[in-house]
Design a protein around this motif. Structure first.
Motif, mmCIF file in Angstrom:
data_model
loop_
_atom_site.group_PDB
_atom_site.id
_atom_site.type_symbol
_atom_site.label_atom_id
_atom_site.label_comp_id
_atom_site.label_asym_id
_atom_site.label_seq_id
_atom_site.Cartn_x
_atom_site.Cartn_y
_atom_site.Cartn_z
ATOM 1 N N ARG B 23 0.824 -1.211 0.000
ATOM 2 C CA ARG B 23 0.000 0.000 0.000
ATOM 3 C C ARG B 23 0.860 1.262 0.000
ATOM 4 N NH1 ARG B 23 -2.982 -2.609 -2.068
ATOM 5 N NH2 ARG B 23 -2.711 -0.878 -3.468
ATOM 6 N N ILE B 106 -11.613 0.870 -1.546
ATOM 7 C CA ILE B 106 -10.967 1.466 -0.376
ATOM 8 C C ILE B 106 -9.456 1.572 -0.598
ATOM 9 C CG2 ILE B 106 -10.420 1.060 2.064
ATOM 10 C CD1 ILE B 106 -13.279 -0.012 2.351
ATOM 11 N N LEU B 107 -8.859 0.510 -1.128
ATOM 12 C CA LEU B 107 -7.405 0.523 -1.339
ATOM 13 C C LEU B 107 -7.018 1.555 -2.398
ATOM 14 C CD1 LEU B 107 -6.554 -3.301 -1.171
ATOM 15 C CD2 LEU B 107 -6.358 -1.574 0.625
ATOM 16 N N LEU B 110 -7.099 4.855 -0.781
ATOM 17 C CA LEU B 110 -5.928 4.985 0.099
ATOM 18 C C LEU B 110 -4.678 5.318 -0.724
ATOM 19 C CD1 LEU B 110 -4.673 4.648 2.965
ATOM 20 C CD2 LEU B 110 -4.303 2.242 2.385
ATOM 21 N N LEU B 156 -8.484 10.506 3.163
ATOM 22 C CA LEU B 156 -9.044 9.216 2.760
ATOM 23 C C LEU B 156 -10.566 9.315 2.634
ATOM 24 C CD1 LEU B 156 -8.794 6.183 2.204
ATOM 25 C CD2 LEU B 156 -8.865 5.785 4.666
ATOM 26 N N LEU B 160 -12.793 8.685 -0.736
ATOM 27 C CA LEU B 160 -13.907 7.733 -0.791
ATOM 28 C C LEU B 160 -15.189 8.430 -1.240
ATOM 29 C CD1 LEU B 160 -13.121 5.670 2.435
ATOM 30 C CD2 LEU B 160 -12.995 4.864 0.074
#
Lengths: 296, 179
Positions: B23, B106-107, B110, B156, B160
């Motif tokens: 990540r 979500i990733l 991020l 974040l 989103l």
């Protein structure tokens, strides 16, 4: 006791604490202050709940990422390799330096016949002699893999534009064609398969895949075991997901071998011991499983 | 024997390090290389590791050192300044966001958070390090950890929200989506 003020200013202040509150990093008094506010402020309570849910959801998303099955084996191999290098280095550093200097001098000064030069492509006897000379230091069972690699991958002329992966898979025949995508998916980025075929060398049949990274050649060589042939007497380099892998060096080549009940398999290259072993670890579990299922 | 001690202490953290590295770099292949380097460097300096201290935090510290080295090599980026510039564009805290999103969404969100902030969010929210431990791993004051965490989480949430908007759906509809 500290008097808690309600209203917009309090909400703004509490929200500044919110991240630390979620992480349980507040002092006890401040934590109580936040808790008391949350009991009476639905907006801030909803914000805490939302942030907490997102934190949990983020953690789950990151932890759901797949870790390569062979990563631990490769780290293991790298550590093992490093340990051996360090040991050798600390013990033999000065002697090795002296030997290297002498060897480098000899390499350039002595006549060409003292080092194994590649024979002419048409000279089959010369090729056999070359293979024999290069593989002198190997055990008989590992010589099998190195021999076919040199015979086929080094001496053979490749088409400038190799056929498509599908065509190569077809060429391997129904029993082995699935090896092509299996290998392709497991070698490091930058490697491409340039040959996949069945071939013969010194009376044995081989399934042979050759790959290149643009500068080096690497082979996966597979052949059926003959009576009495086994790698089990060799020192194990390490286990790749339960599959013992045995590696040895022969001049500038490294040969990593593993076996099933019926087959011997080899990863051979001049990439260096560490890289060759890493690729062998990446391939061994899946190739082993594949070969164990081959019938006939 | 010594290698066995090292492996016993370090290898249990391999998967977590790999996931965090993936990540941080938004690239699993590079993460693979980085994690192998982390273990080699840790092994080479294992003599200096004090048994009984926090091996996990020590490995993460090496991870960030290696990532920093690799990023300079691969991308030659100006990390902090860029991050701070983007930070200045962040508006006031958005409304609470529904989180019924897929892992990939979500990733991806991020990955769009600048690395300095993403690093703290990963260390604190995912790897569950305390502020003090994160401060030690990153070599920054605790106050910086706190502010980067707060801003990282905010960024974040914004990412989103943008993801939700790109689907052309409001928050209410987002609540009803299946992961």
């Amino acid at each position: 006791m500290k008097l808690v003020q309600f209203g917009e200013n309090t909400c703004a202040r509490i929200r500044r604490y919110m991240d630390s509150y979620i992480n349980n990093e507040l002092l006890v008094e401040t934590n109580h202050e936040v808790l008391r506010h949350l009991e009476t402020c639905p907006a801030c309570a909803a914000e805490v709940e939302s942030r907490t849910r997102l934190k949990i959801r983020l953690k789950r998303a990151v932890q759901n990422q797949t870790v390569p099955e062979d990563l631990q084996a490769r780290v293991h191999a790298a550590l093992r390799q490093e340990s051996h290098s360090s040991f050798a280095w600390t013990r033999w550093a000065s002697a090795a330096a002296a030997v290297l200097m002498v060897a480098a001098g000899l390499w350039f000064e002595l006549p060409r016949w003292t080092r194994p030069a590649l024979p002419d492509l048409a000279d089959r006897r010369g090729q056999d002699a070359f293979i024999q000379k290069v593989s002198t230091s190997l055990s008989a069972v590992l010589k099998v893999g190195l021999g076919d690699h040199i015979h086929c991958a080094i001496f053979r002329k490749y088409p400038k534009n190799p056929p498509s992966v599908d065509e190569m898979a077809q060429k391997l025949g129904p029993s082995y064609q699935e090896l092509v995508p299996l290998v392709k998916a497991r070698v490091p980025e930058g490697y491409r398969i340039i040959l996949a075929h069945q071939c013969g060398f010194q009376g044995r049949r081989f399934v042979h895949l050759t790959l290149t990274n643009g500068s080096s050649l690497l082979s996966l060589v597979i052949t059926r075991r003959q009576p009495g042939e086994s790698m089990q007497a060799l020192p194990i380099s390490d286990h790749a997901a339960g599959v013992p892998v045995y590696q040895a060096a022969a001049q500038n080549y490294d040969v990593a071998g593993f076996e099933t009940d019926q087959f011997l398999a080899y990863v051979v290259s001049d990439l260096g011991a560490r890289q060759n072993l890493q690729i062998a670890y990446a391939l061994a579990p899946a190739v082993h499983q594949f070969l164990a299922a081959v019938r006939g | 024997m010594k290698r066995q001690q090292f492996e016993d202490a370090a290898l249990p953290h391999l998967n977590d390090l790999y996931r965090t590295a993936t990540r941080l770099l938004a690239d699993s292949t590079k993460a693979d290389d980085v994690v192998q380097d982390v273990f080699l460097q840790a092994w080479k300096s294992f003599d200096r590791f004090e048994v009984g201290t926090n091996c996990r935090a020590w490995l993460y510290k090496i991870l960030f050192h290696v990532v920093h080295h690799h990023r300079r090599k691969w991308f030659n980026v100006r990390m902090v300044k860029e991050s701070e510039e983007i930070l200045e564009q962040v508006a006031a805290s958005p409304e609470p966001l529904a989180e019924n999103l897929t892992d990939a969404e979500i990733l991806s969100a991020l990955d769009r958070v600048p690395q300095d902030f993403r690093a703290v969010v990963l260390l604190v929210d995912v790897d569950e390090f305390s502020y003090k431990e994160a401060s030690g791993i990153l070599g920054v004051p605790i106050g910086t950890v706190m502010s980067r965490l707060s801003r990282g989480r905010k960024l974040l949430r914004e990412q989103l929200e943008q993801t939700a908007q790109s689907y052309g759906i409001g928050k209410g509809k987002l609540e009803g989506r299946t992961a």
